[in-house]
Write a protein that holds these residues in place. Sequence first.
Motif, PDB file in Angstrom:
ATOM      1  N   LEU A  15       0.804  -1.212   0.000  1.00 22.36           N
ATOM      2  CA  LEU A  15       0.000   0.000   0.000  1.00 22.36           C
ATOM      3  C   LEU A  15       0.839   1.266   0.000  1.00 22.36           C
ATOM      4  O   LEU A  15       0.436   2.275  -0.549  1.00 22.36           O
ATOM      5  N   HIS A  16       1.999   1.253   0.614  1.00 21.46           N
ATOM      6  CA  HIS A  16       2.787   2.474   0.779  1.00 21.46           C
ATOM      7  C   HIS A  16       4.076   2.433  -0.032  1.00 21.46           C
ATOM      8  O   HIS A  16       5.033   3.120   0.301  1.00 21.46           O
ATOM      9  N   SER A  18       4.970   3.662  -2.816  1.00 19.86           N
ATOM     10  CA  SER A  18       5.450   4.915  -3.385  1.00 19.86           C
ATOM     11  C   SER A  18       6.203   5.731  -2.348  1.00 19.86           C
ATOM     12  O   SER A  18       7.162   6.425  -2.647  1.00 19.86           O
ATOM     13  N   LYS A  31       4.515  -3.489  -7.121  1.00 15.11           N
ATOM     14  CA  LYS A  31       3.859  -2.193  -7.281  1.00 15.11           C
ATOM     15  C   LYS A  31       2.339  -2.268  -7.315  1.00 15.11           C
ATOM     16  O   LYS A  31       1.677  -1.318  -7.690  1.00 15.11           O
ATOM     17  N   GLU A  33      -1.426  -1.952  -6.234  1.00 15.20           N
ATOM     18  CA  GLU A  33      -2.130  -1.086  -5.301  1.00 15.20           C
ATOM     19  C   GLU A  33      -3.093  -1.916  -4.464  1.00 15.20           C
ATOM     20  O   GLU A  33      -3.763  -2.801  -4.993  1.00 15.20           O
ATOM     21  N   CYS A  35      -6.427  -2.286  -3.100  1.00 15.66           N
ATOM     22  CA  CYS A  35      -7.770  -1.740  -3.274  1.00 15.66           C
ATOM     23  C   CYS A  35      -8.783  -2.763  -2.777  1.00 15.66           C
ATOM     24  O   CYS A  35      -8.749  -3.934  -3.176  1.00 15.66           O
ATOM     25  N   ARG A  59      -8.172   2.567  -1.135  1.00  9.82           N
ATOM     26  CA  ARG A  59      -7.074   2.344  -2.076  1.00  9.82           C
ATOM     27  C   ARG A  59      -5.825   3.062  -1.562  1.00  9.82           C
ATOM     28  O   ARG A  59      -5.902   4.181  -1.084  1.00  9.82           O
ATOM     29  N   LYS A  60      -4.708   2.387  -1.658  1.00  9.93           N
ATOM     30  CA  LYS A  60      -3.437   2.963  -1.213  1.00  9.93           C
ATOM     31  C   LYS A  60      -3.515   3.469   0.226  1.00  9.93           C
ATOM     32  O   LYS A  60      -2.954   4.493   0.569  1.00  9.93           O
TER      33      LYS A  60
END
Length: 1001
Positions: A15-16, A18, A31, A33, A35, A59-60
Amino acid sequence: MKKWTMLAVGCALTLHLSAQETFPVNGVADKREGCYAFTHATIVKDGQTTLQDATLVIRKGKIVSAAANAAIPRDAVVIDCKGKYIYPSFIDIYSDYGVGSPQRERTGFDFRAPAQLTSNQKGAYGWNQAIRTDVDAGKVFSVDNAKAKSLREAGFGTVLSHQKDGIARGTGLVATLAEDKDNLVILKDKASAHYSFNKGVSSQSYPSSMMGSIALLRQTYLDAQWYKNHPAAEGVNLSLQYWNEQQGLLQIFEANGKWNAVRADRLGDEFGVQYIIKASGDEYQRLKEMKATNATFILPVNFPQAMDVEDPNDARFVSLEDMKHWEMAPAAAGLFEKENVPFCLTSADVKDSKQFLTNLRKAIEYGLSENKAFEALTKTPATLLGIYDKVGSLDAGKLANFIITSGPVFKENTTLYQNWVQGNEYDVKNEGWAGVSGSYTLTVTATGSTPKTYNLVVKGDNAANIINTDTIAARFNYDGKLIKLSFSETKKSRASIRLSGVNNGTIWQGNGVDTAGNAVLWTASFVKAGEEKADSSKRKQPIRLGKVTYPFNGYGWEQLPQQQTLLIKNATVWTNEKDGKLEGADVLVKNGKIAQVGKGLSDAGAVVIDGTGKHLTAGIIDEHSHIAAASINEGAQSVTSEVRIADNLNPDDINIYRQLSGGVTSSHILHGSANTVGGQTQLIKLRWGVNDEELKFKGADPFIKFALGENVKRTTSQNNNRFPDTRMGVEQVLVDAFQRATDYRNALKADGKNARRDLELDALVEIMNSKRFITCHSYVQSEITSTIRVAEKFGFTLNTFTHILEGYKVADKMKAHGANASTFSDWWAYKMEVQDAIAYNAAIMTKVGLNVCINSDDAEMARRLNQEAAKTIKYGGVTEEEALKMVTLNPAKALHVSDKVGSIKAGKDADLVLWSDHPLSIYAKAEKTIVDGTVYFDREKDAQTRVQIAAERNRLINKMLGEKKGGASMAPARPSFNVILSCGDHDHHDGLITIDTGDDE
């Protein structure tokens, strides 16, 4: 169900990503996401909005939507939450999660050991190591998975965390309870500044008392204000620099007690600060005062256990106050809500976080509304912390912090299944997630045999019955994934059919063996849902609670007594005026004042009190007392004139009531004798039941305590390293203090705006300006004489020498100086410096022309000061009226309040005592003690109160015994202790400790 669980775990790890790209990955980066769509749930978005059959999409790690008709993204993992409830995760605004506790061992202030007089903290910090403004929670924070797990299981997703050490504790941070990198869970790195009255692990001697802690905070506020504009004069002081930087943050004060809450708020008011106050649980006992603070409170839900009082010898030592508090503590939050006092809730004081929800549900049972409980754990703390845009409700854009439950979260039988934090799934208890309770048609088929059908009734995750002609208990277990079931076909059969399988929604299926050991296949088809188990918290009988009284003990008032118009008829009135003793006289009291003294008085609106055969005197005034205070000595330094008894008055002290029963109406509460210049004193009136501010004798001149002799130079300590060690040193400390005060006064006159405020020197300047007056602990003639010389050198007068057991040797010098004397009637030989004391001391000083008082310096002796005064008739031959004046008019003169009290005269305060016999007789009892026209002690009412106390004790003991019979966990019976403080006690933990129920049984 199983497939969803695996997907959830797989996605939650990314989720994190990025945010983590700057951190190296030991493996292959994923990578995807995260959701999810949680469908068909009852979603409680906030305290005002509940959505039925709604969908939550995240999401994310953030909420995308929460609505009845929310669109479900194509890539979402769909979780069916039919029958489930979704709430925002809770917020704990008072935690030490992730910052730990200091490991230094506290040695504290010990009168018998060498003192640590200066700070041992390295660096450019201030002089006192209990001021820990350098502590930055963001710099010491680390995710603690074990503690996070326990908090999540109680429903929390976010905490405000700080290090609970020191008087000023530095900054706190807001973090989520996700198991992620430290930087990814922090929502706010400098969210709050924290304070307390407890110096924590600091081994520095100062402060050693409640009033010392308050003085240190007051001085630090002043120093920090000065430092803003005068850093060059100070040099670098990081403690003050950080203090100033932290003033713009949320200010939280750990008061932990009703009177500490008042003290903290009063401190904040002085410096324009509104604290959020961390409570302890007894604050409901003074809700009027709590509301007057205008503070938001942080309330714990840590309730005392019932004590095991089955043994009557144990029960007799348990105070009624403790038993009343046990009964009423769960009602605290509900009472706060009723009085509209804002609050948050915390798990801080609950030893086992698993008890948090249990205790919270008990608070709701005792009057707290569910809606208020919910807000106190979500919106209120989030708003205070300035993070309501991130957490506290289930609105789009906020963090995906939420819990999933089997029903309304505050109902007793509700199960908390999961706690999602920043979009990460954390299981709490998945058993029963599918809602398996209900009726099923069970079909069991052995190879080559006819299928057998049974009626299966599942009552929960671990209970089921087979119902045919008989009802047969089955062994059943469901862990959220696997089903295990075994049962006999008849009650008499010992053989069992044993089945194992999985839940595929409305159809269960699996394999097993029958009673003969043959392999079987089985299915169970859902027929109808089971009935919801009744909530056992819904009691048939209403909860019976005692009443809040003022003070909160057996002798407290349900309603404080009021002033009355009183007419005391036909008494022997000892006026202490030129009229002397009047036989068969009347006294009329109106509006708290003595209106008339004479014979044949009348007033149609007055309550008439028959004084026939009785004696009426002015109320006794104790010039030297140590009751009604949380601490007495700040003995860590030689000069502590900055501390104030007024800062730590304790209006709940049972000795106030006991001394009223002995005719005392006013007491001069002194600092102790641990140092040359002690703290500022406080004259009080014994208005039993009022708060600390209302105890104070309004309009009285301020005083301060000095001390000479053994207590100051610490003769009894072999390890004393605090100056002075000799009587010569005591004199020099005085000279030095007043020389510094002289220089300070000159600086104030020259440029008051730029002079640095010093609370210690402010008090000494008041002395030199005749705005504050001295009462001086003294014994030996030589040091009495030398102290008079110091005073005259600096142009002030020693108002009163107290103890003064060698006063008869220097009475002429005291008279010439203008001093009063306050002494014991017949104490001697209890230590070296009183070897020359004589019982004729008071009489000799009186005949020389001194104003002489007899004081107690003792909580017990104060109850019979009339008898102490009577001893001077035997030892010295003073008259009866002169003897009585030694505990009435003379102390009033010494304390500069003789225009208000001390005699019976029209216009004076109606502080009166009606005695059963001659007031100097050992047989005399105070039948009524009146303060400002209010009857605060009535012997007849006291007798009735004792009967009520016995009945209430019996009721509460039986209630505790009922808890034990009901199988509740019990605490051992705990004696109730009362610390009786005196001159020589060197901090608020010392003193004579007695087992004292306060019930006088």
